[in-house]
Design an enzyme around this catalytic site. Structure first.
Site, short mmCIF file in Angstrom:
data_model
loop_
_atom_site.label_atom_id
_atom_site.label_comp_id
_atom_site.label_asym_id
_atom_site.label_seq_id
_atom_site.Cartn_x
_atom_site.Cartn_y
_atom_site.Cartn_z
N ASP A 109 0.80 -1.24 0.00
CA ASP A 109 0.00 0.00 0.00
C ASP A 109 0.83 1.29 0.00
O ASP A 109 0.51 2.24 0.73
CB ASP A 109 -0.96 0.00 1.19
CG ASP A 109 -1.85 -1.23 1.25
OD1 ASP A 109 -1.84 -2.01 0.29
OD2 ASP A 109 -2.55 -1.41 2.27
N LYS A 170 -7.05 -4.16 -3.02
CA LYS A 170 -7.66 -4.87 -1.90
C LYS A 170 -8.51 -3.92 -1.07
O LYS A 170 -8.34 -2.70 -1.13
CB LYS A 170 -6.59 -5.54 -1.01
CG LYS A 170 -5.67 -4.59 -0.25
CD LYS A 170 -4.66 -5.39 0.58
CE LYS A 170 -3.67 -4.51 1.31
NZ LYS A 170 -4.23 -3.74 2.42
N CYS A 203 -2.13 -2.64 8.19
CA CYS A 203 -1.94 -3.64 7.12
C CYS A 203 -0.67 -4.45 7.30
O CYS A 203 -0.66 -5.67 7.06
CB CYS A 203 -1.95 -2.94 5.76
SG CYS A 203 -3.54 -2.14 5.41
#
Length: 286
Positions: A109, A170, A203
């Site tokens: 990310d 995602k 995450c």
């Protein structure tokens, strides 16, 4: 052992009672299954209860002794039986050895909308780019995710994703998506995941915990991992280190992967790390 009523000579499945801790679950395995298949079955039945950082022994209930015995060498299931998984008291020390052939890089990310929100984002971008260059030089597969890219943008332009094995959108915080699990299953002998990106306490943390739950060794790159809050980052790294996850640095990772001055890619890796990674405010907050 000789076949008995209820056995499946020459093929089919054999009923087996799988015992772990206080649990006992009847199931079956293919006739002729050995140790590896029994372990896989234990993981499928009790995976969420099994601490993968422990050593285990598989035992078989022996009627002649009326108790469990260690699984005999070369044992295969050819008749109805009862087995149990017993955790040993000793912990396995996580050594953290890395080799290119058993390593995958996870880039999490590193997206445009995080640029102004994440502390020292410019620094982790530059270190992340070094890591990806190193991965390309050493032939290490790279898996990249982007959290809700429709709203948060794509991976920043400074990060070169050329040759990445997967680049996936995602909404789940963890990177362990079905497509990622399928990709890992296609790579023979994967043992170690090198993980970096944002955010450390969300995450990165959730990805790391899912990966070690699957028996993989996880290395988090501290100088390529950040959060919006340094307190969140610090306590996430502390928590993860206590679970056996290795918190390390980009230079340590790259030099561990080449391991020898005589490695054919050593000079190119050396050029990548010639200038030290930025000593930003991340340094005092690990």
């Amino acid at each position: 052992a000789a076949a008995e009523p209820g056995a499946a000579p020459g093929g089919g499945s054999v009923p087996v009672l799988f015992c772990f801790s206080v649990f006992a679950r009847p199931s079956s395995v293919p006739h002729g299954s050995g140790y590896e298949l029994l372990i896989q079955k234990f993981l499928s039945l009790y995976g969420d209860q099994i601490d993968m950082h422990r050593k285990f022994v598989v035992q078989l209930f022996a009627e002649e002794w009326s108790q469990y015995i260690d699984l005999p060498k070369g044992f295969v299931v050819n008749e109805r039986c009862k087995v149990r998984l017993v955790p040993l008291q000793i912990q396995i020390t996580t050594l953290g050895n890395l080799t290119p052939s058993s390593t995958v890089f996870f880039c999490c990310d590193m997206q445009e909308r995080f640029r102004l929100a994440i502390k020292y984002f410019g620094d982790i971008i530059s270190v992340g780019q070094r890591l990806l260059q190193g991965a390309r030089l050493l032939g290490i597969p790279v898996i990249v995710t982007e959290q809700y890219p429709k709203g948060l943008g794509s991976t920043v332009q400074e990060i070169d994703l050329t040759g990445a094995k997967l680049v996936l959108p995602k909404t789940k915080f963890s990177m362990v998506l079905p497509e990622v699990e399928a990709a890992l299953a296609e790579i023979p002998g994967v043992r170690s995941i090198v993980l970096f990106g944002v955010e450390t306490h969300v995450c990165i943390q959730q990805t790391a915990l899912e990966l070690i739950g699957r028996g993989l060794e996880v290395h988090i790159v501290a100088d390529a991992t950040s959060s919006r809050s340094m307190m969140d980052r610090m306590f996430a790294l502390e928590r993860l280190a206590r679970t056996g996850i290795i918190v390390t640095t980009s230079e340590a990772i790259l030099l561990q992967l080449v391991a020898d001055k005589e490695h054919p890619k050593f000079k190119e890796i050396q050029n990548l790390i010639k200038a030290s990674a930025p000593e930003s405010g991340l340094l005092s907050k690990v």
